[in-house]
Design a protein around this motif. Structure first.
Motif, PDB file in Angstrom:
ATOM      1  N   GLU A   1       0.838  -1.177   0.000  1.00  0.00           N
ATOM      2  CA  GLU A   1       0.000   0.000   0.000  1.00  0.00           C
ATOM      3  C   GLU A   1       0.884   1.242   0.000  1.00  0.00           C
ATOM      4  O   GLU A   1       1.565   1.515   0.990  1.00  0.00           O
ATOM      5  CB  GLU A   1      -0.926  -0.021   1.221  1.00  0.00           C
ATOM      6  N   PRO A   2       0.912   1.994  -1.094  1.00  0.00           N
ATOM      7  CA  PRO A   2       1.830   3.130  -1.196  1.00  0.00           C
ATOM      8  C   PRO A   2       1.552   4.253  -0.205  1.00  0.00           C
ATOM      9  O   PRO A   2       2.470   4.975   0.187  1.00  0.00           O
ATOM     10  CB  PRO A   2       1.642   3.614  -2.633  1.00  0.00           C
ATOM     11  N   PHE A   3       0.309   4.401   0.242  1.00  0.00           N
ATOM     12  CA  PHE A   3      -0.009   5.507   1.147  1.00  0.00           C
ATOM     13  C   PHE A   3       0.425   5.232   2.583  1.00  0.00           C
ATOM     14  O   PHE A   3       0.231   6.070   3.455  1.00  0.00           O
ATOM     15  CB  PHE A   3      -1.497   5.857   1.048  1.00  0.00           C
ATOM     16  N   MET A   4       1.079   4.079   2.827  1.00  0.00           N
ATOM     17  CA  MET A   4       1.690   3.810   4.124  1.00  0.00           C
ATOM     18  C   MET A   4       3.011   4.573   4.263  1.00  0.00           C
ATOM     19  O   MET A   4       3.492   4.768   5.368  1.00  0.00           O
ATOM     20  CB  MET A   4       1.938   2.313   4.308  1.00  0.00           C
ATOM     21  N   ARG A   5       3.561   4.998   3.140  1.00  0.00           N
ATOM     22  CA  ARG A   5       4.824   5.738   3.168  1.00  0.00           C
ATOM     23  C   ARG A   5       4.632   7.074   3.873  1.00  0.00           C
ATOM     24  O   ARG A   5       3.754   7.844   3.516  1.00  0.00           O
ATOM     25  CB  ARG A   5       5.326   6.000   1.753  1.00  0.00           C
ATOM     26  N   ALA A   6       5.480   7.362   4.827  1.00  0.00           N
ATOM     27  CA  ALA A   6       5.417   8.633   5.539  1.00  0.00           C
ATOM     28  C   ALA A   6       5.745   9.802   4.612  1.00  0.00           C
ATOM     29  O   ALA A   6       5.296  10.924   4.832  1.00  0.00           O
ATOM     30  CB  ALA A   6       6.373   8.614   6.731  1.00  0.00           C
ATOM     31  N   ASP A   7       6.515   9.520   3.565  1.00  0.00           N
ATOM     32  CA  ASP A   7       6.941  10.572   2.641  1.00  0.00           C
ATOM     33  C   ASP A   7       6.166  10.561   1.320  1.00  0.00           C
ATOM     34  O   ASP A   7       6.631  11.096   0.319  1.00  0.00           O
ATOM     35  CB  ASP A   7       8.430  10.451   2.360  1.00  0.00           C
ATOM     36  N   MET A   8       4.964   9.979   1.323  1.00  0.00           N
ATOM     37  CA  MET A   8       4.203   9.877   0.073  1.00  0.00           C
ATOM     38  C   MET A   8       3.916  11.247  -0.534  1.00  0.00           C
ATOM     39  O   MET A   8       3.966  11.402  -1.741  1.00  0.00           O
ATOM     40  CB  MET A   8       2.899   9.101   0.290  1.00  0.00           C
ATOM     41  N   ASP A   9       3.657  12.243   0.305  1.00  0.00           N
ATOM     42  CA  ASP A   9       3.397  13.580  -0.230  1.00  0.00           C
ATOM     43  C   ASP A   9       4.630  14.129  -0.954  1.00  0.00           C
ATOM     44  O   ASP A   9       4.521  14.730  -2.023  1.00  0.00           O
ATOM     45  CB  ASP A   9       2.923  14.533   0.860  1.00  0.00           C
ATOM     46  N   LYS A  10       5.810  13.874  -0.411  1.00  0.00           N
ATOM     47  CA  LYS A  10       7.058  14.308  -1.052  1.00  0.00           C
ATOM     48  C   LYS A  10       7.294  13.549  -2.359  1.00  0.00           C
ATOM     49  O   LYS A  10       7.739  14.130  -3.351  1.00  0.00           O
ATOM     50  CB  LYS A  10       8.241  14.128  -0.111  1.00  0.00           C
ATOM     51  N   LEU A  11       7.001  12.264  -2.340  1.00  0.00           N
ATOM     52  CA  LEU A  11       7.166  11.457  -3.549  1.00  0.00           C
ATOM     53  C   LEU A  11       6.229  11.942  -4.656  1.00  0.00           C
ATOM     54  O   LEU A  11       6.643  12.098  -5.811  1.00  0.00           O
ATOM     55  CB  LEU A  11       6.911   9.986  -3.237  1.00  0.00           C
ATOM     56  N   LEU A  12       4.976  12.223  -4.314  1.00  0.00           N
ATOM     57  CA  LEU A  12       4.033  12.727  -5.312  1.00  0.00           C
ATOM     58  C   LEU A  12       4.464  14.102  -5.832  1.00  0.00           C
ATOM     59  O   LEU A  12       4.350  14.374  -7.034  1.00  0.00           O
ATOM     60  CB  LEU A  12       2.623  12.791  -4.730  1.00  0.00           C
ATOM     61  N   ALA A  13       4.966  14.942  -4.949  1.00  0.00           N
ATOM     62  CA  ALA A  13       5.459  16.259  -5.385  1.00  0.00           C
ATOM     63  C   ALA A  13       6.621  16.092  -6.356  1.00  0.00           C
ATOM     64  O   ALA A  13       6.689  16.784  -7.383  1.00  0.00           O
ATOM     65  CB  ALA A  13       5.872  17.090  -4.168  1.00  0.00           C
ATOM     66  N   TYR A  14       7.529  15.168  -6.056  1.00  0.00           N
ATOM     67  CA  TYR A  14       8.669  14.886  -6.935  1.00  0.00           C
ATOM     68  C   TYR A  14       8.178  14.439  -8.319  1.00  0.00           C
ATOM     69  O   TYR A  14       8.649  14.929  -9.340  1.00  0.00           O
ATOM     70  CB  TYR A  14       9.546  13.806  -6.300  1.00  0.00           C
ATOM     71  N   LEU A  15       7.216  13.530  -8.338  1.00  0.00           N
ATOM     72  CA  LEU A  15       6.670  13.057  -9.614  1.00  0.00           C
ATOM     73  C   LEU A  15       5.962  14.177 -10.365  1.00  0.00           C
ATOM     74  O   LEU A  15       6.080  14.296 -11.585  1.00  0.00           O
ATOM     75  CB  LEU A  15       5.708  11.886  -9.377  1.00  0.00           C
TER      76      LEU A  15
END
Length: 103
Positions: A1-15
């Motif tokens: 589950e990708p939304f378990m990542r604490a840094d998912m918001d940063k990853l989405l911003a990077y993408l």
């Protein structure tokens, strides 16, 4: 589950910052997908978000959690309302418990 990542918001911003170079999509069960993440998916230009369903309501809820089938469909509706390209697909996995339970 990708939304378990604490840094998912940063990853989405990077993408999202590199959206001109490639597209991206997210596969999820939808459990941890909240309004903030849906807004971020839209803002960063996700091509689509795929949510998994494990068959009929009874099967899905038995394998995941009671009421999860309806929650997943509600998440798909929220994504669609925000024009995030929601896709709901049946997972094609066979679990020993599903066979054991006869569902």
């Amino acid at each position: 589950e990708p939304f378990m990542r604490a840094d998912m918001d940063k990853l989405l911003a990077y993408l999202g910052e590199r959206r001109s170079l490639f597209s991206y999509s997210v596969l999820s069960n939808g459990t941890l997908l909240d309004r903030r993440m849906i807004a971020l998916l839209k803002e960063t230009g996700a091509s689509h978000v795929q949510l998994s369903i494990d068959g009929r309501r009874e099967t899905h809820d038995a394998l995941r959690a009671p009421g999860d089938y309806d929650r997943t469909l509600r998440k798909a509706a929220e994504l669609s309302a925000e024009e995030c390209g929601a896709i709901v697909r049946e997972a094609k996995r066979i679990l020993r418990q599903a066979i054991k339970w006869g569902i």
